[in-house]
Design an enzyme around this catalytic site. Structure first.
Site, PDB file in Angstrom:
ATOM      1  N   LYS A  58      12.119   2.270  16.935  1.00 51.18           N
ATOM      2  CA  LYS A  58      13.162   2.967  17.689  1.00 51.18           C
ATOM      3  C   LYS A  58      12.741   4.393  18.017  1.00 51.18           C
ATOM      4  CE  LYS A  58      15.292  -0.815  17.188  1.00 51.18           C
ATOM      5  NZ  LYS A  58      14.207  -1.522  16.489  1.00 51.18           N
ATOM      6  N   HIS A 109      39.637   7.980  28.340  1.00 51.02           N
ATOM      7  CA  HIS A 109      39.056   7.850  29.678  1.00 51.02           C
ATOM      8  C   HIS A 109      38.438   9.189  30.091  1.00 51.02           C
ATOM      9  CE1 HIS A 109      38.639   6.696  33.890  1.00 51.02           C
ATOM     10  NE2 HIS A 109      39.175   7.880  34.209  1.00 51.02           N
ATOM     11  N   GLY A 146      11.376 -12.546  22.220  1.00 48.92           N
ATOM     12  CA  GLY A 146      12.407 -12.186  21.258  1.00 48.92           C
ATOM     13  C   GLY A 146      12.633 -10.698  21.231  1.00 48.92           C
ATOM     14  N   ARG A 167       8.353 -12.856  13.165  1.00 45.29           N
ATOM     15  CA  ARG A 167       7.827 -12.709  11.818  1.00 45.29           C
ATOM     16  C   ARG A 167       8.172 -13.946  11.000  1.00 45.29           C
ATOM     17  NH1 ARG A 167       6.367  -7.402  11.099  1.00 45.29           N
ATOM     18  NH2 ARG A 167       6.247  -7.681   8.848  1.00 45.29           N
ATOM     19  N   CYS A 171      11.490  -2.106   7.234  1.00 41.75           N
ATOM     20  CA  CYS A 171      12.332  -1.389   8.196  1.00 41.75           C
ATOM     21  C   CYS A 171      11.863   0.045   8.382  1.00 41.75           C
ATOM     22  CB  CYS A 171      13.788  -1.412   7.743  1.00 41.75           C
ATOM     23  SG  CYS A 171      14.881  -0.392   8.765  1.00 41.75           S
ATOM     24  N   GLY A 197       8.311   1.716   0.669  1.00 39.11           N
ATOM     25  CA  GLY A 197       9.306   2.038   1.687  1.00 39.11           C
ATOM     26  C   GLY A 197       9.945   0.822   2.318  1.00 39.11           C
ATOM     27  N   GLY A 198       9.178  -0.259   2.451  1.00 37.64           N
ATOM     28  CA  GLY A 198       9.733  -1.461   3.031  1.00 37.64           C
ATOM     29  C   GLY A 198       9.497  -1.552   4.524  1.00 37.64           C
ATOM     30  N   GLU A 258       0.831  -1.208   0.000  1.00 40.22           N
ATOM     31  CA  GLU A 258       0.000   0.000   0.000  1.00 40.22           C
ATOM     32  C   GLU A 258       0.862   1.254   0.000  1.00 40.22           C
ATOM     33  OE1 GLU A 258      -3.466   2.135   2.748  1.00 40.22           O
ATOM     34  OE2 GLU A 258      -2.762   0.106   3.211  1.00 40.22           O
TER      35      GLU A 258
END
Length: 494
Positions: A71, A477, A203, A297, A62, A59-60, A56
């Site tokens: 994220k 450091h 998962g 998936r 991800c 973009g895919g 639809e």
């Protein structure tokens, strides 16, 4: 991935199997990360290329429903968690609240930008973009059913790449279908943050979503079938994450379970349900306002009619079987991404797509170059929970099971200066090395910014660095990254 020479394009414009008049040299099914990488590479090699995508929205996975939107939500939860911990740092944050609609609005704006860029790439006329669903008629032909209606069309090809991605995996569980359960797709669009939620699965997707809701203050229960979360990872890695998650006052984790049934709570809010399950021999039940089904998936290969093209599946009948050059059982048809990959991550899908196109062009005599093959030695993997988890190379248990003699050393974040200053002391880092040569072959981190600091070990393993060579690299450091020097020093003493 190997291949020492840069490919040199030839001036030939006909496939190697002369005598056939194909519509395209290279047809890609799917316009996600792996498919776009294959099409882009094929175009660079001079192949007449088409991408067939019937989604639809272009973009895919991800960009639209995977890495980037999840994220984005997790970042909001991380900021909320930081605000809740303000007092630990001598700060006061009063009148704190979150707005689910604004969290989702931010996600939509970012994803629209990312997706828009990918759509421009797919539509910039380097190759033909055909909007429709495809199924194989034979090993050199697909039939396309246009998205916007109109007549079907048949397209012939000299070579092809299947990169149709994956879909959400569901299960048959009594009562589940009668409940208005969510999947990760629903989470990415929901402006409602439930007071309580049950997450089915342990998962990466399940745990990331659990941490998202926990970060926003929901009461979260995770129910995992296996004896540990992130099944397949080293036990100490899973245990460190489990302990960190269980330290949250509003998160409960059950491992080693067997789901029995789900009952809808008629008097509760929409989606409220009770999950009944066995937990180490005893019957248990948990109720919540929502259930999130997050069991991973599966490859999106239904309806492709792979059998018509003679494309074989693996021994489990789940994924397309490919060789190291991404070729299927039909040597001129390739696959890339979740439909075939043992590791379902974006950078692997991109690499697979590039190799598929390279090999197709090489077999057609369009380029003169060595063959390229996939190398899964690094096995880079990250989970954006709190704390994060990241691994690279061989796990300790995996290495021992293969018969390899290895040594391993670890160091905790609760004894590391920078992480103590940050107040992020859950977890540890671990290095795995060959027992004789002390070459680094694996690394793992559970802790702050794990998905970032793992890349130092990725580089070390890629270049087959020994523990001694690693210690010759200066580390500033105080930084999180300098923690790697402690297990490296210990390896030299083992």
């Amino acid at each position: 991935m190997v291949g020492a020479m840069n490919p040199v394009a030839t001036t030939s414009s006909t496939p190697s199997d002369v005598g056939h008049d194909y519509d395209y040299d290279f047809v890609v099914l799917g316009g996600g990360s792996g498919g776009y990488a294959a099409a882009r590479t094929a175009h660079e090699y001079g192949l007449r290329t088409a991408v067939i995508d019937g989604a639809e929205t272009l973009g895919g996975l991800c960009i639209l429903r995977g890495c980037m939107p999840s994220k984005t939500l997790i970042e909001s939860a991380n900021r909320a968690r930081t605000i809740r911990r303000a007092a630990e740092f001598g700060l006061r944050a009063e009148n704190y609240r979150f707005l689910g609609n604004e969290i989702i609005a931010r996600k939509r704006a970012l994803i629209a930008d990312f997706a828009g860029y990918r759509q421009e790439q797919l539509q910039d006329e380097r190759f033909d973009l055909i909007r429709g669903m495809a199924k194989f008629e034979d090993s050199h032909t697909v039939r396309v059913f246009p998205r916007e209606g109109g007549g079907e069309r048949t397209i012939s090809f000299a070579s092809a790449c299947v990169a149709t991605g994956s879909v959400i995996h569901t299960i048959e569980l009594p009562g589940l279908s009668e409940c208005d359960y969510w999947t990760s797709d629903d989470v990415l669009e929901s402006e409602t943050i439930p007071d309580s939620i049950i997450v089915l699965g342990g998962g990466a997707i399940a745990l990331e979503m659990a941490c998202y809701y926990e970060g926003l203050g929901s009461s979260v229960t995770v129910i995992q079938r296996s004896e540990q979360v992130l099944s397949g990872s080293d036990r100490d890695v899973a245990k460190a994450l489990e302990e960190a998650m269980e330290s949250r006052p509003n998160l409960t984790l059950h491992t080693g379970t067997q789901l029995e049934r789900v009952e809808r709570i008629e008097s509760g809010p929409e989606g409220a349900a009770t999950v009944h399950f066995q937990h180490r021999g005893s019957s248990r039940s948990v109720s919540a306002d929502r259930i999130l089904l997050a069991l991973g998936r599966r490859p999106a290969i239904d309806g492709l009619h792979l059998e018509a093209a003679g494309i074989a599946l693996d021994e489990r009948g789940r994924r397309i079987r490919v060789d190291s050059r991404m070729a299927t059982s039909q040597p001129h048809i390739y696959a890339a991404g979740d439909v075939c990959s043992p590791i379902e991550v974006v950078h692997i899908a991109i690499q697979q797509g590039e190799i598929a196109a390279h090999e197709a062009a090489r077999k057609m005599d369009r380029i003169f170059a060595p063959e390229k093959t996939m190398d899964y030695r690094l096995q880079l993997f990250g989970v954006f929970t709190d704390p994060q988890v990241a691994t690279v190379g061989m796990g300790e248990e995996e290495a021992k099971a293969s018969g390899r003699e290895v040594v391993a050393a670890s160091y905790p974040f609760d004894d590391h200066g920078k992480s103590m200053v940050m107040g992020e002391t859950h977890g540890f880092v671990k290095l795995i090395a060959d027992a004789k040569t002390k070459e680094l072959i694996g690394g793992a981190v559970v802790g702050p910014e794990a998905a970032e600091i793992i890349h130092e070990i990725v580089t070390a393993i890629y270049f087959r660095c020994t523990a001694q060579q690693f210690l010759e690299i200066p580390h500033y450091h105080p930084t999180l990254s300098e923690i790697w020097t402690y297990p490296a020093e210990e390896l030299l003493e083992l």
